[in-house]
Each structure stands twice: as C-alpha cells, then as structure tokens.
Design an enzyme around this catalytic site. Structure first.
Site, PDB file in Angstrom:
ATOM      1  NE  ARG A 101     -36.715 -21.899   8.436  1.00 27.79           N
ATOM      2  CZ  ARG A 101     -35.415 -21.920   8.123  1.00 27.79           C
ATOM      3  NH1 ARG A 101     -34.842 -23.062   7.787  1.00 27.79           N
ATOM      4  NH2 ARG A 101     -34.707 -20.829   8.128  1.00 27.79           N
ATOM      5  CB  THR A 159     -37.321 -24.677  17.344  1.00 25.92           C
ATOM      6  OG1 THR A 159     -38.477 -24.376  16.530  1.00 25.92           O
ATOM      7  CG2 THR A 159     -37.553 -24.168  18.765  1.00 25.92           C
ATOM      8  CG  ASP A 163     -37.461 -15.188   4.666  1.00 26.06           C
ATOM      9  OD1 ASP A 163     -37.451 -15.753   5.772  1.00 26.06           O
ATOM     10  OD2 ASP A 163     -38.459 -15.171   3.919  1.00 26.06           O
ATOM     11  CG  ASP A 216     -39.182 -11.878   5.055  1.00 27.58           C
ATOM     12  OD1 ASP A 216     -38.377 -12.209   5.932  1.00 27.58           O
ATOM     13  OD2 ASP A 216     -40.427 -11.884   5.210  1.00 27.58           O
TER      14      ASP A 216
HETATM   15  O1  LIG Z   1     -36.851 -26.447   4.715  1.00 19.98           O
HETATM   16  P1  LIG Z   1     -37.175 -25.540   5.882  1.00 19.98           P
HETATM   17  O2  LIG Z   1     -36.066 -25.499   6.931  1.00 19.98           O
HETATM   18  O3  LIG Z   1     -38.524 -25.789   6.477  1.00 19.98           O
HETATM   19  O4  LIG Z   1     -37.172 -24.033   5.314  1.00 19.98           O
HETATM   20  C1  LIG Z   1     -37.821 -23.742   4.131  1.00 19.98           C
HETATM   21  C2  LIG Z   1     -39.026 -22.855   4.400  1.00 19.98           C
HETATM   22  O5  LIG Z   1     -38.598 -21.617   5.023  1.00 19.98           O
HETATM   23  C3  LIG Z   1     -39.160 -20.511   4.335  1.00 19.98           C
HETATM   24  O6  LIG Z   1     -40.461 -20.232   4.791  1.00 19.98           O
HETATM   25  P2  LIG Z   1     -40.733 -19.271   6.048  1.00 19.98           P
HETATM   26  O7  LIG Z   1     -40.908 -20.131   7.252  1.00 19.98           O
HETATM   27  O8  LIG Z   1     -39.661 -18.226   6.087  1.00 19.98           O
HETATM   28  O9  LIG Z   1     -42.128 -18.649   5.722  1.00 19.98           O
HETATM   29  P3  LIG Z   1     -42.504 -17.715   4.466  1.00 19.98           P
HETATM   30  O10 LIG Z   1     -42.464 -18.626   3.247  1.00 19.98           O
HETATM   31  O11 LIG Z   1     -43.867 -17.270   4.818  1.00 19.98           O
HETATM   32  O12 LIG Z   1     -41.474 -16.641   4.394  1.00 19.98           O
HETATM   33  C4  LIG Z   1     -39.285 -20.997   2.926  1.00 19.98           C
HETATM   34  O13 LIG Z   1     -40.297 -20.269   2.238  1.00 19.98           O
HETATM   35  C5  LIG Z   1     -39.672 -22.462   3.088  1.00 19.98           C
HETATM   36  O14 LIG Z   1     -41.061 -22.601   3.219  1.00 19.98           O
HETATM   37  O1  LIG Z   2     -32.478 -19.771   2.954  1.00 21.85           O
HETATM   38  C1  LIG Z   2     -33.639 -19.939   3.326  1.00 21.85           C
HETATM   39  C2  LIG Z   2     -33.990 -20.999   4.192  1.00 21.85           C
HETATM   40  C3  LIG Z   2     -35.280 -21.128   4.564  1.00 21.85           C
HETATM   41  N1  LIG Z   2     -36.177 -20.258   4.096  1.00 21.85           N
HETATM   42  C4  LIG Z   2     -35.852 -19.248   3.253  1.00 21.85           C
HETATM   43  O2  LIG Z   2     -36.694 -18.469   2.835  1.00 21.85           O
HETATM   44  N2  LIG Z   2     -34.568 -19.104   2.894  1.00 21.85           N
END
Ligand SMILES: O=P(O)(O)OC[C@H]1O[C@H](OP(=O)(O)OP(=O)(O)O)[C@H](O)[C@@H]1O
Ligand SMILES: O=c1cc[nH]c(=O)[nH]1
Ligand SMILES: [Mg+2]
Length: 209
Positions: free
Chosen positions: A104, A108, A200, A203
């Site tokens: 994400r 944005t 997150d 993370d």
């Molecule tokens: O429903 P959304 O608004 O799209 O958010 C959800 C996404 O955000 C986080 O991923 P992130 O982009 O942080 O990547 P990561 O999984 O590599 O940490 C989480 O793991 C989901 O994939």
């Molecule tokens: O709370 C949240 C939202 C999006 N992605 C995450 O990992 N945590």
C-alpha cells in the site's frame, strides 16, 4: 452475495488477543498467527465436498468418505499473508501455493502489485486468498482481480482483522467471494490502519520497522 463470517471460536479469540498486544514480540507474533491460521482453516474448509469410497480395512469393507471436487490453492498476499500459509498447509498439506505481492502506498493507500506467481491450474482450484488485514480493501480487491484475470473463480478470502470499510469495499467489488475474519474492528484511522487492530501485520511478522 458472498457471506461475511467472524469466527468466534474461543481459541481464535484468545490467540488474536495475544497478538493484538503491542508487547507481543516477533517470534510469538509469528507463532500465534500460524496457530490462528490453522484454526481458521478448520472452519473455512467445513464445506469442502466429500464423495463415497469403499475402503478395505483389516476387518472388512468400510463405505467411507473422501474429499472430492476441486483441489486447493492458498494464495497469500505478500508480505503479511505469508504468515498464514504454513498454518493452513498443516491441515491441507496437498494444497498448492501461489503468491501475489502487494504494498500500500503509505500516502495514497493505493495498492501496488509487484509480483504474481500462481499454479498453472489456478483456474481449476478452490482458492483461499489469505492476508491478516482487510483495511480499505484495496489490496485484497486487486489481488482477487489478478486471480480472476487468470481464470480463477472459486475464491474465499481469509483474514484475521477486518475493518467495516474493507468488508464493504470487498463485498462490492467481489460479491461472489466469501469473507472470513477472526475479528471485525471499529474503523480505519487517518493513516489507513485498523483501529484497534494490531498494527502493521507485515512489520510485526517480519520484525521490520
Ligand atoms: O486493505 P488495505 O487498505 O489494502 O490494507 C491491507 C494491506 O496492508 C498491509 O500490507 P502492507 O501494504 O503494509 O504490506 P506488507 O504486508 O508487506 O506489510 C496488510 O498486510 C494488507 O496486505
Ligand atoms: O491496520 C492495518 C492496516 C493495513 N495493514 C496493516 O498491516 N495493518
Ligand atoms: Mg500486506
């Protein structure tokens, strides 16, 4: 319309509470996500089709049952979805695994696809798309778009924590997809994080940040 189901099994609820705790460390977080994924797989696979089969036992013939129908594919949304794969494979060891990389944009909140690698017969399989978090829905919607573009049609989405906004968006974009969560939380904050959520997920799983 696909169903939305929150799994209220006490063990799922208890373990989810443990990983919500900001003091839960990376090792424990990873182990418990794995355990929750197994428990959720048990529930999500409840409607897998069975067929009759006669099995010769040491004492006679058993008119038994075996799993029939489509084979399974697990498709984690990288990175955090990876944390749920092994727990599901513990129950469905013959499943194939595809991968869809998404992140994400922090400003944005738009999802960006950076990797897609799927089994060649993905269009023939019952697919479990897995990602711990369903926030705006952007990532899961785009991941399911990518799967449908490649002929997939039997898709379920499994997450740990969902926000109302994400459920609504995913239901609208993909009304054919059943959504399973361990919790439906309150809302998204101005950074697009689920409140109270668990932070997150990627993370926390991989100790980055
Ligand atoms: O429903 P959304 O608004 O799209 O958010 C959800 C996404 O955000 C986080 O991923 P992130 O982009 O942080 O990547 P990561 O999984 O590599 O940490 C989480 O793991 C989901 O994939
Ligand atoms: O709370 C949240 C939202 C999006 N992605 C995450 O990992 N945590
Ligand atoms: Mg992610």
């Amino acid at each position: 319309m696909g169903k939305f189901q929150v799994m209220d099994h006490p063990l799922i609820q208890h373990k989810l509470s443990l990983i919500r705790d900001k003091n839960c460390g990376t090792k424990e977080f990873r182990e418990i996500v794995d355990e929750i994924a197994t428990l959720m797989a048990f529930e999500v696979s409840r409607d897998m089709p069975l067929e009759d089969v006669d099995i010769e036992t040491p004492e006679g013939i058993a008119h038994a049952k075996q799993i029939s129908g489509k084979k399974v594919a697990i498709v984690p949304i990288l990175r955090a979805g990876i944390g749920m794969v092994d727990g599901i494979l513990d129950l469905i060891p013959a499943a194939k695994v595809g991968h869809i990389g998404m992140y994400r944009d922090e400003k944005t909140l738009e999802p960006h696809e950076y990797f897609v690698k799927l089994p060649s017969d993905i269009d023939q399989r019952q697919i479990f798309v897995v990602d711990p978090m369903l926030a705006t829905g952007g990532s899961s919607i785009m991941a399911i778009d990518a799967l449908k573009k490649r002929g997939a049609s039997n898709i379920k989405f499994v997450c740990l924590v969902a926000a109302p906004e994400g459920v609504k968006a995913l239901e609208k974009a993909h009304p054919d997809v059943d959504i399973y969560a361990a919790a439906l939380d309150e809302k998204l904050n101005d950074k697009g994080y689920i409140v109270p959520g668990l932070g997150d997920a990627g993370d926390r799983l991989f100790g980055t940040k």
